[in-house]
Motif scaffolding. Structure first.
Motif, PDB file in Angstrom:
ATOM      1  N   SER A 193      47.372  53.850  40.384  1.00  0.00           N
ATOM      2  CA  SER A 193      47.607  52.594  39.643  1.00  0.00           C
ATOM      3  C   SER A 193      48.054  51.447  40.552  1.00  0.00           C
ATOM      4  O   SER A 193      47.742  50.289  40.273  1.00  0.00           O
ATOM      5  CB  SER A 193      48.591  52.818  38.499  1.00  0.00           C
ATOM      6  OG  SER A 193      49.764  53.417  38.997  1.00  0.00           O
TER       7      SER A 193
ATOM      8  N   THR B  95      47.209  45.268  36.760  1.00  0.00           N
ATOM      9  CA  THR B  95      46.806  45.214  35.356  1.00  0.00           C
ATOM     10  C   THR B  95      47.544  44.076  34.646  1.00  0.00           C
ATOM     11  O   THR B  95      48.594  43.616  35.100  1.00  0.00           O
ATOM     12  CB  THR B  95      47.069  46.561  34.647  1.00  0.00           C
ATOM     13  OG1 THR B  95      48.387  47.001  34.967  1.00  0.00           O
ATOM     14  CG2 THR B  95      46.059  47.614  35.088  1.00  0.00           C
TER      15      THR B  95
ATOM     16  N   VAL C 219      42.323  45.493  33.927  1.00  0.00           N
ATOM     17  CA  VAL C 219      42.463  45.278  35.376  1.00  0.00           C
ATOM     18  C   VAL C 219      42.090  43.836  35.701  1.00  0.00           C
ATOM     19  O   VAL C 219      41.063  43.331  35.234  1.00  0.00           O
ATOM     20  CB  VAL C 219      41.547  46.262  36.142  1.00  0.00           C
ATOM     21  CG1 VAL C 219      41.600  46.004  37.640  1.00  0.00           C
ATOM     22  CG2 VAL C 219      41.935  47.706  35.831  1.00  0.00           C
TER      23      VAL C 219
ATOM     24  N   LYS D 254      36.376  50.942  38.930  1.00  0.00           N
ATOM     25  CA  LYS D 254      37.671  50.731  39.609  1.00  0.00           C
ATOM     26  C   LYS D 254      37.433  50.560  41.116  1.00  0.00           C
ATOM     27  O   LYS D 254      38.083  49.743  41.768  1.00  0.00           O
ATOM     28  CB  LYS D 254      38.618  51.894  39.335  1.00  0.00           C
ATOM     29  CG  LYS D 254      39.246  51.843  37.945  1.00  0.00           C
ATOM     30  CD  LYS D 254      40.195  53.019  37.761  1.00  0.00           C
ATOM     31  CE  LYS D 254      40.907  52.978  36.432  1.00  0.00           C
ATOM     32  NZ  LYS D 254      41.815  54.124  36.273  1.00  0.00           N
TER      33      LYS D 254
ATOM     34  N   LEU E 141      45.448  48.640  41.886  1.00  0.00           N
ATOM     35  CA  LEU E 141      44.869  47.571  41.073  1.00  0.00           C
ATOM     36  C   LEU E 141      45.965  46.945  40.210  1.00  0.00           C
ATOM     37  O   LEU E 141      46.881  47.636  39.771  1.00  0.00           O
ATOM     38  CB  LEU E 141      43.761  48.136  40.170  1.00  0.00           C
ATOM     39  CG  LEU E 141      42.475  48.571  40.880  1.00  0.00           C
ATOM     40  CD1 LEU E 141      41.626  49.423  39.944  1.00  0.00           C
ATOM     41  CD2 LEU E 141      41.666  47.389  41.391  1.00  0.00           C
TER      42      LEU E 141
END
Length: 310
Positions: free
Chosen positions: A116, A121, A69, A90, A119
């Motif tokens: 998902s 990645t 992340v 998170k 954030l």
């Protein structure tokens, strides 16, 4: 931009020193800095000593980076490992990257932390952008005693009635392969997997050939690739609060952002793990240790005293 209750903009790092500079050239050398250097050395030494296994893959692909992340505002990369406080981390990353949208991590519902899209990645960047961030951002991860993490995953995914997707996806398969004379209901529902059956499934060569382990029981070295990616900081579940707040301090946000503290009464402990392993044969214990051996060595966890290795 909305200001947080402490009157500080969460958006951007204050001061000109990056987390990497703070870590490697601290204004004053502390015991903490020395401890983290030792943890880094342990990873490097283990990778070197086990290079045949650990560097089987010469090159990483973007797909290998989906657990990393990215926080561009504070120049951080966090590799999340399920069952090692990853929900709270998170949440923190959402506060750090939210540019004032959130101020209290615990106000973010757990299920939202796992969406998902909330954030970014590292696999979402171009190759030059990936390389730049790997070189100049502070990379960190959190680890836990491997078998305690495994028991935690088993308890969460296979003993909770609400986890029907795991029962269907994995439970039915495990029961079909590992249970003689399974009832039709057990084969259909997959909701009563025994820990011994789960272990037998993990050490079965067929399982590993078929598909990668689910992230909840995948090894840390396969999720985060510490032999290919140099982590600047290895946090431990055993010193979670301390290590987490050190990361936040290095990121320049420690004065107004702290790791959420709360004691989880259902937490998997060492005693609990010992109990789960009572019914596992020494042959299966030995094979299971082999699967997680690199995690034990790399993060300096000794062989558990309750193991009866062959």
């Amino acid at each position: 931009m909305r200001r947080n209750p402490f009157g500080v903009d969460i958006c951007c790092r204050k001061g000109s020193r990056s987390p990497l500079q703070e870590l490697y050239n601290p204004t004053q050398l502390s015991n903490t800095a020395v401890l983290h250097q030792m943890r880094r050395d342990q990873v490097t030494d283990t990778c070197r000593a086990n290079s045949a296994v650990s560097r089987k893959r010469r090159v990483l692909t973007p797909n290998d980076l989906k657990h990393l992340v990215v926080d561009e505002d504070h120049e951080l990369i966090y590799c999340y490992v399920p069952k090692v406080a990853c929900t709270n981390w998170k949440r923190l990353m959402m506060v750090l990257t939210g540019r004032g949208k959130y101020s209290d991590p615990m106000e973010i519902p757990a299920n939202e932390a796992h969406v998902s899209a909330n954030l970014k990645t590292l696999n979402q960047y171009s190759i030059p952008e990936i390389n730049h961030r790997l070189k100049s951002y502070m990379k960190f991860l959190f680890v836990r005693e491997p078998f305690e993490r495994l028991v935690s995953a088993y308890r969460n995914k296979f003993t909770q009635k609400y986890n029907t997707s795991f029962h269907k996806r994995y439970g039915t398969k495990i029961i079909k392969r590992q249970r003689k004379n399974a009832t039709q209901e057990a084969l259909r529902k997959g909701d009563d997997v025994k820990f011994e059956e789960f272990v037998a499934y993990l050490i079965d060569p067929h399982t590993q050939r078929e598909e990668p382990f689910n992230e909840h029981w995948q090894t840390v070295y396969s999720l985060c690739h510490p032999c290919h990616i140099h982590y600047d900081l290895v946090g431990k579940y055993e010193t979670l609060e301390e290590d987490s707040n050190y990361v936040l301090q290095l990121a320049g946000v420690g004065s107004y952002l702290k790791f959420p503290t709360y004691a989880k009464s259902t937490r998997t402990t060492d005693e609990m793990t010992t109990e789960f392993f009572q019914n596992i044969s020494s042959e299966h214990q030995t094979q299971l240790y082999e699967v997680y051996k690199l995690d034990f060595l790399m993060f300096n966890y000794s062989v558990p005293s309750y193991l009866k290795l062959e």
